[in-house]
Design a protein around this motif. Structure first.
Motif, PDB file in Angstrom:
ATOM      1  N   ILE A  99       0.871  -1.169   0.000  1.00 28.11           N
ATOM      2  CA  ILE A  99       0.000   0.000   0.000  1.00 28.11           C
ATOM      3  C   ILE A  99       0.911   1.222   0.000  1.00 28.11           C
ATOM      4  CG2 ILE A  99      -1.865   1.220   1.156  1.00 28.11           C
ATOM      5  CD1 ILE A  99      -2.456  -1.359   2.711  1.00 28.11           C
ATOM      6  N   LYS A 100       0.574   2.190  -0.856  1.00 28.50           N
ATOM      7  CA  LYS A 100       1.418   3.379  -0.957  1.00 28.50           C
ATOM      8  C   LYS A 100       0.738   4.584  -0.310  1.00 28.50           C
ATOM      9  CE  LYS A 100       3.880   1.992  -5.115  1.00 28.50           C
ATOM     10  NZ  LYS A 100       4.332   2.379  -6.456  1.00 28.50           N
ATOM     11  N   CYS A 101       1.541   5.467   0.256  1.00 31.86           N
ATOM     12  CA  CYS A 101       1.024   6.680   0.885  1.00 31.86           C
ATOM     13  C   CYS A 101       1.924   7.848   0.537  1.00 31.86           C
ATOM     14  CB  CYS A 101       0.944   6.506   2.395  1.00 31.86           C
ATOM     15  SG  CYS A 101       0.393   8.002   3.255  1.00 31.86           S
ATOM     16  N   GLU A 102       1.287   8.970   0.225  1.00 30.19           N
ATOM     17  CA  GLU A 102       2.017  10.191  -0.082  1.00 30.19           C
ATOM     18  C   GLU A 102       1.330  11.377   0.573  1.00 30.19           C
ATOM     19  OE1 GLU A 102       2.232  11.031  -4.256  1.00 30.19           O
ATOM     20  OE2 GLU A 102       3.299  12.915  -3.968  1.00 30.19           O
ATOM     21  N   GLN A 103       2.105  12.299   1.104  1.00 34.03           N
ATOM     22  CA  GLN A 103       1.540  13.531   1.657  1.00 34.03           C
ATOM     23  C   GLN A 103       2.240  14.734   1.045  1.00 34.03           C
ATOM     24  OE1 GLN A 103       3.221  15.740   3.947  1.00 34.03           O
ATOM     25  NE2 GLN A 103       5.005  14.489   4.505  1.00 34.03           N
ATOM     26  N   ASN A 104       1.426  15.792   0.793  1.00 36.93           N
ATOM     27  CA  ASN A 104       1.978  17.013   0.201  1.00 36.93           C
ATOM     28  C   ASN A 104       1.830  18.192   1.150  1.00 36.93           C
ATOM     29  OD1 ASN A 104      -0.726  17.592   0.075  1.00 36.93           O
ATOM     30  ND2 ASN A 104      -0.859  17.682  -2.156  1.00 36.93           N
ATOM     31  N   LEU A 105       1.849  17.888   2.458  1.00 37.79           N
ATOM     32  CA  LEU A 105       1.671  18.921   3.479  1.00 37.79           C
ATOM     33  C   LEU A 105       2.990  19.452   4.007  1.00 37.79           C
ATOM     34  CD1 LEU A 105      -1.213  17.106   5.371  1.00 37.79           C
ATOM     35  CD2 LEU A 105      -1.414  19.163   3.966  1.00 37.79           C
ATOM     36  N   GLY A 106       4.094  18.888   3.547  1.00 32.62           N
ATOM     37  CA  GLY A 106       5.399  19.311   4.061  1.00 32.62           C
ATOM     38  C   GLY A 106       5.688  18.776   5.459  1.00 32.62           C
ATOM     39  N   HIS A 107       4.964  17.750   5.880  1.00 30.39           N
ATOM     40  CA  HIS A 107       5.182  17.167   7.201  1.00 30.39           C
ATOM     41  C   HIS A 107       6.435  16.295   7.223  1.00 30.39           C
ATOM     42  CE1 HIS A 107       0.616  17.584   8.233  1.00 30.39           C
ATOM     43  NE2 HIS A 107       1.291  18.717   8.399  1.00 30.39           N
ATOM     44  N   ASP A 108       6.976  16.103   8.447  1.00 28.43           N
ATOM     45  CA  ASP A 108       8.189  15.301   8.573  1.00 28.43           C
ATOM     46  C   ASP A 108       7.931  13.965   9.265  1.00 28.43           C
ATOM     47  OD1 ASP A 108       9.563  17.283  11.359  1.00 28.43           O
ATOM     48  OD2 ASP A 108       7.642  16.248  11.092  1.00 28.43           O
ATOM     49  N   THR A 109       6.708  13.707   9.647  1.00 29.03           N
ATOM     50  CA  THR A 109       6.382  12.474  10.365  1.00 29.03           C
ATOM     51  C   THR A 109       5.173  11.818   9.714  1.00 29.03           C
ATOM     52  OG1 THR A 109       7.164  13.539  12.389  1.00 29.03           O
ATOM     53  CG2 THR A 109       5.931  11.490  12.644  1.00 29.03           C
ATOM     54  N   MET A 110       5.275  10.518   9.497  1.00 21.17           N
ATOM     55  CA  MET A 110       4.178   9.771   8.881  1.00 21.17           C
ATOM     56  C   MET A 110       3.886   8.514   9.686  1.00 21.17           C
ATOM     57  SD  MET A 110       4.934  10.327   4.813  1.00 21.17           S
ATOM     58  CE  MET A 110       3.312   9.739   4.292  1.00 21.17           C
TER      59      MET A 110
END
Lengths: 112, 113
Positions: free
Chosen positions: B21-32
């Motif tokens: 499963i893939k996940c991407e964030q475009n919020l500029g966060h450093d923790t996932m």
């Protein structure tokens, strides 16, 4: 071990009938208590963060309050679009990293 | 302009298979993060990554292996799938720090037959 208990599990209200959801917690060193809303088939949507006892936050018909042992989510004059599952979560002390411990949620149904 | 996205939305597979499963964030966060929501709707943390480094691994079987190629991506690979792995998996992201809110993706419903 951090624990979060939400009650009731399910709540049926008539449109306009105000009520409160409860979130009881035991945690070592509370950093923050979070409320989220989750609609069916979707991810949780952030509502509020409360940091210390006595704090209150409001957003439209929702108001969240915090004591040393529990938090309440008050819903004033709810509308059918407020129907969702409301989740409470706590973030504990530094050893827990940024981990959130969630309660089981309260499923709210508001009938017109 | 989706903040946290996951693919696929639905995943149906046989026992014993391997899936990702893939996940991407475009919020500029450093923790996932990866969370699992079971049939009783309890959300439970699985992993937390800060700046591509594993921070939390909450007693998850080592059949689950997260991989963070960069700060914006956190993928979840599952080997030898079992019936009990059936659940909805949510990715989330936040800024590292005290009580920063986590933003969740739409979830991936995994069904193991």
């Amino acid at each position: 071990e951090d624990q979060v208990t939400q009650s009731p599990e399910a709540l049926r209200l008539q449109e306009g009938e105000s009520s409160s959801l409860n979130c009881s917690y035991t945690v070592s060193g509370l950093r923050g208590l979070f409320w989220y809303r989750q609609d069916p088939g979707k991810g949780p949507e952030f509502l509020f963060t409360l940091y210390s006892a006595g704090e209150e936050k409001e957003k439209e018909r929702l108001k969240a309050t915090l004591t040393k042992k529990e938090s309440f989510l008050h819903i004033t004059a709810p509308k059918p679009e407020d129907s969702a599952t409301y989740l409470c979560a706590v973030q504990a002390g530094p050893e827990a990293g940024n981990m959130l411990t969630f309660g089981g949620g309260t499923r709210l149904m508001v009938k017109p | 302009d989706t903040a946290v996205s996951q693919t696929p939305k639905y995943l149906v597979t046989q026992m014993g298979n391997d899936k990702s499963i893939k996940c991407e964030q475009n919020l500029g966060h450093d923790t996932m993060y990866w969370y699992k929501q079971d049939s009783k709707k309890f959300l439970k943390i699985m992993f937390s990554y800060n700046n591509k480094e594993l921070i939390i691994n909450e007693t998850v079987p080592n059949r689950f292996s997260p991989k963070s190629p960069d700060k914006a991506h956190l993928n979840l690979h599952i080997n030898s799938l079992e019936l009990g792995d059936s659940a909805v998996y949510f990715c989330a992201s936040s800024l590292w720090g005290i009580a920063n809110e986590q933003f969740f993706g739409p979830g991936t419903r995994l069904t193991v037959l």
